[in-house]
Design an enzyme around this catalytic site. Structure first.
Site, PDB file in Angstrom:
ATOM      1  N   LYS A  80     -15.981   4.837  13.623  1.00  0.00           N
ATOM      2  CA  LYS A  80     -17.027   5.238  14.578  1.00  0.00           C
ATOM      3  C   LYS A  80     -18.366   5.061  13.887  1.00  0.00           C
ATOM      4  O   LYS A  80     -18.443   5.061  12.656  1.00  0.00           O
ATOM      5  CB  LYS A  80     -16.829   6.713  14.954  1.00  0.00           C
ATOM      6  CG  LYS A  80     -17.464   7.128  16.251  1.00  0.00           C
ATOM      7  CD  LYS A  80     -16.591   6.847  17.447  1.00  0.00           C
ATOM      8  CE  LYS A  80     -17.294   7.203  18.744  1.00  0.00           C
ATOM      9  NZ  LYS A  80     -16.421   7.054  19.897  1.00  0.00           N
ATOM     10  N   GLY A 177     -20.213  16.460  33.538  1.00  0.00           N
ATOM     11  CA  GLY A 177     -20.813  15.203  33.080  1.00  0.00           C
ATOM     12  C   GLY A 177     -20.432  14.062  33.997  1.00  0.00           C
ATOM     13  O   GLY A 177     -19.263  13.689  34.086  1.00  0.00           O
ATOM     14  N   VAL A 178     -21.422  13.519  34.699  1.00  0.00           N
ATOM     15  CA  VAL A 178     -21.142  12.409  35.621  1.00  0.00           C
ATOM     16  C   VAL A 178     -21.851  11.147  35.130  1.00  0.00           C
ATOM     17  O   VAL A 178     -22.516  10.458  35.885  1.00  0.00           O
ATOM     18  CB  VAL A 178     -21.502  12.760  37.086  1.00  0.00           C
ATOM     19  CG1 VAL A 178     -20.589  13.846  37.606  1.00  0.00           C
ATOM     20  CG2 VAL A 178     -22.962  13.170  37.219  1.00  0.00           C
ATOM     21  N   GLY A 179     -21.686  10.872  33.840  1.00  0.00           N
ATOM     22  CA  GLY A 179     -22.271   9.669  33.240  1.00  0.00           C
ATOM     23  C   GLY A 179     -21.353   8.484  33.454  1.00  0.00           C
ATOM     24  O   GLY A 179     -20.697   8.360  34.491  1.00  0.00           O
ATOM     25  N   VAL A 181     -18.368   7.527  32.303  1.00  0.00           N
ATOM     26  CA  VAL A 181     -16.956   7.787  32.632  1.00  0.00           C
ATOM     27  C   VAL A 181     -16.852   8.723  33.831  1.00  0.00           C
ATOM     28  O   VAL A 181     -16.098   8.475  34.777  1.00  0.00           O
ATOM     29  CB  VAL A 181     -16.204   8.406  31.431  1.00  0.00           C
ATOM     30  CG1 VAL A 181     -14.762   8.695  31.802  1.00  0.00           C
ATOM     31  CG2 VAL A 181     -16.270   7.479  30.215  1.00  0.00           C
TER      32      VAL A 181
HETATM   33  P1  NAD Z   1     -22.571   9.247  29.110  1.00  0.00           P
HETATM   34  O1  NAD Z   1     -23.657   9.554  28.125  1.00  0.00           O
HETATM   35  O2  NAD Z   1     -22.709   8.062  29.986  1.00  0.00           O
HETATM   36  O3  NAD Z   1     -22.339  10.509  30.070  1.00  0.00           O
HETATM   37  C1  NAD Z   1     -22.364  11.807  29.636  1.00  0.00           C
HETATM   38  C2  NAD Z   1     -22.971  12.634  30.755  1.00  0.00           C
HETATM   39  O4  NAD Z   1     -22.841  14.006  30.404  1.00  0.00           O
HETATM   40  C3  NAD Z   1     -24.459  12.355  30.988  1.00  0.00           C
HETATM   41  O5  NAD Z   1     -24.688  12.146  32.364  1.00  0.00           O
HETATM   42  C4  NAD Z   1     -25.133  13.636  30.470  1.00  0.00           C
HETATM   43  O6  NAD Z   1     -26.328  13.932  31.167  1.00  0.00           O
HETATM   44  C5  NAD Z   1     -24.062  14.668  30.723  1.00  0.00           C
HETATM   45  N1  NAD Z   1     -24.145  15.876  29.902  1.00  0.00           N
HETATM   46  C6  NAD Z   1     -24.476  15.999  28.582  1.00  0.00           C
HETATM   47  N2  NAD Z   1     -24.398  17.285  28.198  1.00  0.00           N
HETATM   48  C7  NAD Z   1     -24.000  17.986  29.301  1.00  0.00           C
HETATM   49  C8  NAD Z   1     -23.732  19.353  29.544  1.00  0.00           C
HETATM   50  N3  NAD Z   1     -23.859  20.284  28.591  1.00  0.00           N
HETATM   51  N4  NAD Z   1     -23.330  19.723  30.800  1.00  0.00           N
HETATM   52  C9  NAD Z   1     -23.200  18.803  31.780  1.00  0.00           C
HETATM   53  N5  NAD Z   1     -23.445  17.488  31.595  1.00  0.00           N
HETATM   54  C10 NAD Z   1     -23.841  17.093  30.380  1.00  0.00           C
HETATM   55  O7  NAD Z   1     -21.207   9.195  28.257  1.00  0.00           O
HETATM   56  P2  NAD Z   1     -19.810   8.569  28.702  1.00  0.00           P
HETATM   57  O8  NAD Z   1     -19.706   7.195  28.165  1.00  0.00           O
HETATM   58  O9  NAD Z   1     -19.585   8.846  30.134  1.00  0.00           O
HETATM   59  O10 NAD Z   1     -18.814   9.461  27.817  1.00  0.00           O
HETATM   60  C11 NAD Z   1     -18.530  10.809  28.172  1.00  0.00           C
HETATM   61  C12 NAD Z   1     -17.578  11.399  27.125  1.00  0.00           C
HETATM   62  O11 NAD Z   1     -16.368  10.628  27.098  1.00  0.00           O
HETATM   63  C13 NAD Z   1     -18.109  11.360  25.686  1.00  0.00           C
HETATM   64  O12 NAD Z   1     -17.640  12.484  24.981  1.00  0.00           O
HETATM   65  C14 NAD Z   1     -17.510  10.092  25.101  1.00  0.00           C
HETATM   66  O13 NAD Z   1     -17.370  10.149  23.701  1.00  0.00           O
HETATM   67  C15 NAD Z   1     -16.148  10.135  25.779  1.00  0.00           C
HETATM   68  N6  NAD Z   1     -15.510   8.820  25.870  1.00  0.00           N
HETATM   69  C16 NAD Z   1     -16.132   7.804  26.512  1.00  0.00           C
HETATM   70  C17 NAD Z   1     -15.501   6.567  26.599  1.00  0.00           C
HETATM   71  C18 NAD Z   1     -16.139   5.419  27.350  1.00  0.00           C
HETATM   72  O14 NAD Z   1     -15.428   4.437  27.645  1.00  0.00           O
HETATM   73  N7  NAD Z   1     -17.411   5.491  27.689  1.00  0.00           N
HETATM   74  C19 NAD Z   1     -14.241   6.367  26.018  1.00  0.00           C
HETATM   75  C20 NAD Z   1     -13.616   7.449  25.382  1.00  0.00           C
HETATM   76  C21 NAD Z   1     -14.272   8.673  25.311  1.00  0.00           C
END
Ligand code: NAD
Length: 352
Positions: A80, A177-179, A181
Site C-alpha cells: 500500500k 460513505g457514498v463515495g 464504492v
Molecule cells: P471515497 O473517498 O471515494 O469515498 C469515501 C466517502 O466516505 C466520501 O464520500 C467521504 O466524504 C465519506 N466519508 C468520509 N468520512 C466519513 C464519515 N465519518 N462519515 C460518513 N462519510 C464519510 O473512497 P472509496 O474508494 O469509495 O473507498 C471507501 C472505503 O472502501 C475505503 O476505506 C477504501 O479503503 C475501501 N476500499 C475501496 C476500494 C475501491 O475499489 N475503491 C477497494 C477496497 C476497499
C-alpha cells in the site's frame, strides 16, 4: 520508536519513505509480503495529522492487502502507499509523477492503484512514468464498481446466513460513505429492493444519492445507531470501536472500508453482541479480483463472474467459523495464513 518496533510493523518486507523537495511529496510505500506475487495495493492521499499516523495507516492497510489477495485465491502479495497531504488542495501532476518515479524504482515489486483521495485520472498521471499501475482506463479502469459488486454479493451471503433470506427485498441497509464504492453499492442494493439509509460528511453527495434512489439521509454521527439489518461501512477504518459498539442496532456488518475494527478484540465484541461481521479484507476484494483480470486482455463478464464467487466464499467462511466456534475474521486470518505458509514451503528448495 524505530519502524521495526512499530506496533503494526508485522514483518513487513520493505518500507520506503519518499521525500521530494521539488514537488513537496511526502509518501510512504509499504510492502508487506510478496510470497504469492508482486505486492498490489492502492495509493491513499490523506491529510494525516502526523507522520506516525500515516505510517500506522499504511502498515495496517498493506498487511490487509496480503490477507485479501491470499483469501481471494490470487497470486499477488500485499502492499500500500500513502501520500501525506490534502487531496483537494495539495495534489498536483508533478507530485503524482514524483510518486510514480518511486514506484518505478521498486521494479515491479509494488503495483499501485486507486484508493481514498486518488482517482483514475490521478493514476493515469502516475502511469506516465511507470508501468506498475493497475486500474487505469486502458486496462480495467476504476475498481470501485467491482469492489461494490463484491460487497453486494457479501451482503447477500450474510443475509442468507444470518437472516435466512436469499433475497434483499425489504432488507434495511445503512451505508456510511457514498463515495466511489458506496454509491455503486447503493445502486446495486436499491435494484435488489433493499431499503436504504445513507450518511456522508459530504452532505451534497448524500443528498444527491438520496434523491436518485429514494434513500433516507441521516447525520454522519447517527448512522451507527440507525435501526437496520445491515450496517455497511464504506468510508474510513476503525469505525467499530468502544464508542460505536454500544449503539449498533444491526445484526450484520458488511461494507467496503478497510480495517473496520479499531482493535482485534472488537471482532469478539461484535460476536458477543450477536452481530455477524463480514471481514473487511474478504468482502472488499472485488476490486483486486477485477484487477487480476487486466492482463493479457480484460473481459468484464469473466471478471464479474469471478467476483460473484464472493457469495460462496463468505458463506463458506461463516459456516467454518461457526463450526470452529470462532469469529469470521479469525477464521479468515487462519485460512489466509495457511495459504501463504503453503506457498512458502513450496518455494523453499528441497533439502539436499
Ligand atoms: P471515497 O473517498 O471515494 O469515498 C469515501 C466517502 O466516505 C466520501 O464520500 C467521504 O466524504 C465519506 N466519508 C468520509 N468520512 C466519513 C464519515 N465519518 N462519515 C460518513 N462519510 C464519510 O473512497 P472509496 O474508494 O469509495 O473507498 C471507501 C472505503 O472502501 C475505503 O476505506 C477504501 O479503503 C475501501 N476500499 C475501496 C476500494 C475501491 O475499489 N475503491 C477497494 C477496497 C476497499
Amino acid at each position: 520508536m524505530s519502524v521495526f518496533d512499530h506496533n503494526e510493523f508485522n514483518n513487513h518486507e520493505d518500507v520506503v519513505f519518499c521525500h521530494d523537495r521539488e514537488t513537496g511529496l511526502r509518501a510512504i510505500i509499504a510492502i508487506h509480503d510478496t510470497t504469492l506475487g508482486p505486492a498490489l495495493g492502492g495509493l491513499r492521499m490523506w491529510p494525516y495529522a502526523s507522520d506516525d499516523e500515516a505510517l500506522t495507516d499504511v502498515l495496517r492497510l498493506s498487511r490487509g492487502m496480503t490477507y485479501k489477495a491470499a483469501m481471494a485465491g490470487l497470486n499477488l502479495g500485499g502492499g500500500k502507499a500513502v501520500i501525506i497531504g490534502n487531496p483537494r488542495t495539495d495534489k498536483t501532476p508533478a507530485l503524482l509523477k514524483s510518486f510514480g518515479h518511486y514506484v518505478e524504482q521498486l521494479g515491479g515489486q509494488y503495483i499501485t492503484a486507486e484508493d481514498v483521495g486518488t482517482s483514475v485520472a490521478d493514476l493515469e498521471e502516475v502511469a506516465t512514468v511507470t508501468d506498475h499501475v493497475a486500474g487505469v482506463t486502458s486496462l480495467s479502469g476504476d475498481p470501485s464498481p467491482a469492489t461494490a459488486w463484491g460487497v453486494f454479493q457479501g451482503i447477500r451471503a450474510a443475509a442468507t446466513h444470518r437472516l435466512q433470506s436469499d433475497s434483499l427485498e425489504g432488507v434495511r441497509v445503512a451505508v456510511q460513505g457514498v463515495g466511489h464504492v458506496g454509491h455503486y453499492l447503493c445502486q446495486y442494493l436499491s435494484d435488489a429492493g433493499a431499503v436504504l439509509t445513507v450518511a456522508d460528511i459530504d452532505a451534497k453527495a448524500a443528498g444527491h444519492l438520496a434523491d436518485k434512489l429514494g434513500a433516507k439521509v441521516v447525520h454522519p454521527a447517527d448512522i451507527y445507531g440507525t435501526n437496520v439489518d445491515v450496517f455497511a461501512p464504506c468510508a474510513m477504518g476503525a469505525v467499530i470501536n468502544d464508542e460505536t459498539l454500544p449503539v449498533l442496532k444491526s445484526s450484520i456488518i458488511a461494507g467496503s472500508a478497510n480495517n473496520q475494527l479499531a482493535q482485534p478484540h472488537h471482532g469478539e465484541a461484535l460476536a458477543a453482541q450477536n452481530i455477524l461481521y463480514a471481514p473487511d479484507y474478504v468482502i472488499n476484494a472485488g476490486g483486486i479480483i477485477n484487477i487480476s483480470h487486466e492482463r493479457p486482455t480484460y473481459n468484464k463478464k469473466t471478471a464479474y463472474a469471478h467476483i460473484e464467487e464472493m457469495h460462496g466464499t463468505l458463506l463458506d467462511l461463516f459456516r467454518k467459523a461457526d463450526k470452529a466456534n470462532t469469529t469470521p475474521e479469525k477464521m479468515a486470518d487462519q485460512m489466509a495464513e495457511a495459504r501463504i505458509q503453503e506457498a512458502r514451503q513450496h518455494a523453499r528448495p528441497a533439502a539436499a
